[in-house]
Enzyme design. Structure first.
Site: not given
Length: 276
Positions: A158, A162
């Protein structure tokens, strides 16, 4: 406007919040009924359209969610576990469908959602995309078909912003693998390896998390056996898939009985119906 479903977006200034607002505006079945932000945020009191750099919408960003919740049919919530637990109680008061895309919940957080689900529909998923939920089902079935000679690893990537790891989607996949194997994920998960760790524990389900750049979301489930590997993969290239899934969930939940649901229910992919 009365012919369309009113939707409130919490965390309106965030990347997902703004994507949800755009997705609602593009739909001919919904309208934006409210935009909520945390107390003290710079956007409080501004028109959400203006705050997002566009035309005014007539919807003013507020830090008091109760009034917009009361006027809406559904709430789309991609915020934080603590915030989502609080919003669940308010959504239950107003009988609004509460779609939760927040990740990072503890078992205690999840338990706190249950009282609200007795009064309103809660749809919670670590990932709202069709493709990921198909991957969850495939993972469960492949894990069931293969014995413990195949090691299972969940690898996810990600963007750099995040804050939780493993991702909610990775945990969904791990849970699916554990269910397929008929084991408990909590006691079989390996979430980090560093240094002299020793040999891999038989039956373990491993997790690896990659963070960097603007990666929307990539998930691999690897079944590694002697002389062969099976890799199930999903790549997300556009955050809009999550917003479209969340909106689909909200509309699906409008005529459902109070309770806890997930995207497997929304997409009609559950192998066996829920109890009750």
């Amino acid at each position: 406007m009365s012919d369309t479903a009113g939707i409130v977006v919490t965390g309106a200034s965030g990347r997902m919040g703004q994507m949800l607002i755009r997705t609602i505006a593009e739909s001919d079945r919904t309208h934006l009924a409210g935009a909520v932000e945390r107390a003290g945020h710079d956007w409080i009191g501004q028109d959400i359209g203006t705050a997002m750099g566009g035309a005014p919408t007539g919807v003013i960003v507020t830090d008091d969610p109760l009034e917009p919740f009361a006027e809406a049919q559904a709430v789309l919530d991609f915020t934080s576990p603590a915030a989502s637990v609080g919003y669940a109680g308010l959504a239950a008061q107003t009988r609004a469908v509460h779609v939760i895309g927040t990740t990072g919940f503890t078992d205690d957080d999840i338990a706190k959602l249950k009282p609200a689900a007795r009064h309103a529909v809660i749809i919670r998923a670590g990932n709202m995309s069709l493709g990921v939920n198909l991957l969850v089902q495939l993972t469960r079935r492949v894990a069931k078909a293969l014995d413990a000679d195949f090691d299972i690893e969940v690898v996810e990537a990600h963007h750099r912003h995040k804050v939780d790891a493993p991702s909610g989607t990775a945990l969904m996949l791990g849970e699916a693998a554990a269910e397929g194997r008929g084991i408990d994920l909590t006691s079989h998960a390996e979430r980090g390896r560093d240094g002299i760790t020793g040999a891999r524990a038989p039956g373990a389900i491993g997790f690896s998390a990659i963070r960097g750049g603007d990666v929307v979301g990539e998930h691999d489930v690897i079944f590694a056996g002697q002389g062969e590997r099976i890799v199930l993969r999903h790549l997300a290239t556009d955050r809009a898939i999550f917003a479209r899934g969340a909106l689909k969930a909200a509309l699906w939940g409008l005529d459902k009985k109070p309770g806890e649901y997930d995207m497997i229910d929304v997409l009609g992919l559950r192998d066996t119906p829920r109890d009750g």
